[in-house]
Design a protein around this motif. Sequence first.
Motif: not given
Length: 463
Positions: A26-27, A50-55, A75-77
């Motif tokens: 995750s971020k 790389y910023t760990a954006d969801s997917g 991302d938890d959401a």
Amino acid sequence: MNPVSLPFVGATNARSKKATPIIAVSKASLSKAIGSFPAPQKKWIKANGYTADSGKILVVPDEKGAISAVLFGTDDAATPLNTGALAAKLPDGCYRLQMQGDLHGAALGIALGAYRFTRYKEHKRSKVEFVLPEGVDKQRLFREAEAAYLARDLINTPAGDMGPDELQSAMRGLATRFKATMRVIKGDDLLKRNFPMIHAVGRASASAPRLLDMKWGRAKDPKVTLVGKGVCFDTGGLNIKPGGSMALMKKDMGGAANVLGLAMMIMAAKLPVRLRVLIPAVENSISGNAFRPGDVLPSRKGITVEIGNTDAEGRLVLGDALTLGDEEKPQLMIDMATLTGAARVALGPDMPPFYTDDEQLAGTLAAASTALHDPLWRMPLWKPYNTMLSSKVADTNHITSGGFAGSVTAALFLQKFVEPATRWVHLDIFGWVPAAKPWCPVGGEAQGIRALYQLVTERFSTA
């Protein structure tokens, strides 16, 4: 239909021992994850921004250029189905997920993301494999993926190769595989057996209308009846659609496709129910004997129906099929249909509305939808809107004259063919993905069937 081959190997497979780790980050956890890499890999990750954006995926090489690890943003959401991107984007090889949370959902995302429709166009066969996460039920995963693949394949097949004959063959294939019984009422026999609305809608086609009726399970078990709209192509009839609106009408049998996928899961799991599947399979075509606006049709229920618009044909064929299903008083009856554009206006393509007056049923289905990341949203059977379906010459019109509440009034029309004592739920699905998602390319889609399977399992598995 496509043979189903899921991209998973067992933990004891020889290839699994050399599997490349996929590290979910995750971020918030990205800095810690980067810190565990050697200096060259740290520089690579930072150089790629790389910023760990969801997917989002980043392949991390070792000093020799081979893949040492893969970073996967979470991302938890977000839905765990985002892992579908891994099946589509990773280089050939064997990989192992390193993540917490819903591992079944993550594995399902990979399975669904691996789908390709290959009937008419050759696709490069992927050599990407994944170690099945520990604790994931392989049989359940396979049932869910195979059901989705079946629904997608049926919807994606053009009407020239998926008319009433071919839909009948697809259902017969399931009946044969699971040792179910099947009967077909076809052509003018529909009139003799009192299915006048199915006959009227399909009689103008060169491919005769028919009612497909499959039964499976022990007679003493609780009765579960599934009804699917099987309009294999919809020209709109004499109220002909404009060309743009007709382009995707191969998907107008999406309700039937989804019902068959749901039936497959129920039978494959050997749930203790007596399953019945009813599909009115027709084409809404144009010829000299096509039904007309202003006609008054009889129905199996005995209700007379004024035709307000021949492009609202799905609810007519469903009315006769629902009446038949209701006659044997099932403990649960579910219908699925690509019924109204109004549902898309209200909720968009991703979230089909469902309708029921059974509060317990609604609560269970809504909870399953959320838990399984299979979006559905309850809409009301608002009884005062029945006045919009009034007719001066018949018991009811089948469509309103205005533009209000189109999905609600369609559901209210269907409810006229179901007795109040029957536990019934209606889903107005889209059956199509207009923009690719990690777990599904553009094309036909299974919607709601995992949530419905959970509903059936919870209600009847201990019966």
